[in-house]
Scaffold this active site. Sequence first.
Site, short mmCIF file in Angstrom:
data_model
loop_
_atom_site.label_atom_id
_atom_site.label_comp_id
_atom_site.label_asym_id
_atom_site.label_seq_id
_atom_site.Cartn_x
_atom_site.Cartn_y
_atom_site.Cartn_z
N TRP A 200 0.88 -1.16 0.00
CA TRP A 200 0.00 0.00 0.00
C TRP A 200 0.92 1.22 0.00
O TRP A 200 1.51 1.57 1.03
CB TRP A 200 -0.85 0.00 1.25
CG TRP A 200 -2.08 -0.83 1.33
CD1 TRP A 200 -3.33 -0.38 1.61
CD2 TRP A 200 -2.21 -2.27 1.24
NE1 TRP A 200 -4.23 -1.44 1.69
CE2 TRP A 200 -3.57 -2.60 1.46
CE3 TRP A 200 -1.31 -3.31 0.98
CZ2 TRP A 200 -4.05 -3.92 1.42
CZ3 TRP A 200 -1.79 -4.62 0.94
CH2 TRP A 200 -3.12 -4.90 1.15
N ILE A 236 1.39 -3.24 -6.49
CA ILE A 236 1.31 -1.95 -5.81
C ILE A 236 -0.14 -1.54 -5.67
O ILE A 236 -0.90 -1.56 -6.64
CB ILE A 236 2.06 -0.86 -6.61
CG1 ILE A 236 3.55 -1.16 -6.68
CG2 ILE A 236 1.81 0.53 -6.00
CD1 ILE A 236 4.30 -1.07 -5.37
N LYS A 237 -0.53 -1.18 -4.44
CA LYS A 237 -1.86 -0.61 -4.21
C LYS A 237 -1.72 0.90 -4.06
O LYS A 237 -0.89 1.38 -3.29
CB LYS A 237 -2.50 -1.19 -2.96
CG LYS A 237 -3.87 -0.58 -2.66
CD LYS A 237 -4.42 -1.00 -1.31
CE LYS A 237 -5.76 -0.32 -1.03
NZ LYS A 237 -6.26 -0.58 0.33
N GLN A 238 -2.54 1.64 -4.80
CA GLN A 238 -2.45 3.09 -4.76
C GLN A 238 -3.83 3.70 -4.93
O GLN A 238 -4.71 3.13 -5.58
CB GLN A 238 -1.53 3.59 -5.88
CG GLN A 238 -1.25 5.08 -5.89
CD GLN A 238 -0.66 5.58 -4.58
OE1 GLN A 238 -1.40 6.03 -3.70
NE2 GLN A 238 0.65 5.49 -4.44
#
Length: 350
Positions: A200, A236-238
């Site tokens: 995150w 990837i968390k965005q």
Amino acid sequence: MKLQVNDLLGADGDALLNYECTGITKESLHLPSPDFVDRVFMQSDRNPRVLVNLQRLFGHGRLQNTGYVSILPVDQGIEHSAGASFAPNPAYFDPENIVKLAIAGGCNAVASTFGVLGVVARSYAHKIPFIVKINHNELLTYPNTFDQIMFGRVQQAYDMGAAAVGATIYFGSVESSRQIVEVAEAFQKAHELGLATILWCYLRNSAFKADKDYHVAADLTGQANHLGVTLQADIIKQKLPENNGGYTALKCGKTSPLVYENLTSDHPIDLCRYQVANCYMGRSGLINSGGASAGAGDLAQAVRTAVINKRAGGMGLISGRKAFQRPMSEGVELLNAIQDVYLDPQITIA
């Protein structure tokens, strides 16, 4: 399906469904596909057990073997308090209902805490891939602080049969240097044990709120993503970008005018594409978060976010509160609507 999506997008339908990116072209990206693990991760230093668990994630749920993922994240009981998170639907105080929603909703995986996943591991770890969130920001300390701290060890996630671990770094915060070191060590251990890693990549600094909230600026979140893939995050968390020009507005760090003149525009797909570019041109998948629940407009907002992410070259959505803060049948419907965007061949890469 496209007609239904167009209806949900409303006046933005044509602009979102027919836009073509010119700054960073689709040909330059490593796009999600059924052979993504073979084509992208096989080239990396990930060991065979990591590849197995990545394939577990990609091979489960309604999006199985497409290269796209739909993940249900429920760590808000710590991040936002259990009362704030579960009072709208008290059934989710029971961890089993969290996992049941992810299964009924056709998700690739469920992401939650050591406690939530550990208490039902023997019943469900073999039925849906677990992503164990290993650090959290808790809001009981008074006055409130904002810091991600470790809640357990990677070995615990491995022992409960998890496929992956997740962690958060508050890039831009005074605590970020310590968090970077902790997460780097945890991700190295996770890969050693064969677990996939999801980061995150959130921004956190009161100075990032000026004339706009630059916590969701494409240039700053893009750099957070670039730091995340440097730590070898597989996914990837965005947050979905809402503006740009954070570097220039805040007069911090270094950038290039070419970012704004050539690589991006004000279009939301271009802004999200810049996030994908900072994930090694898509070699690490970008999943955007679904955000808070706003009630009746959640379905349209979730579909809009999915369209932007997919057309930008992203890998999927990780949506929690919009799904679990309503009756389970409605949560399943919302998750399925998100997945339908990724299953629709008419919604193409911009």
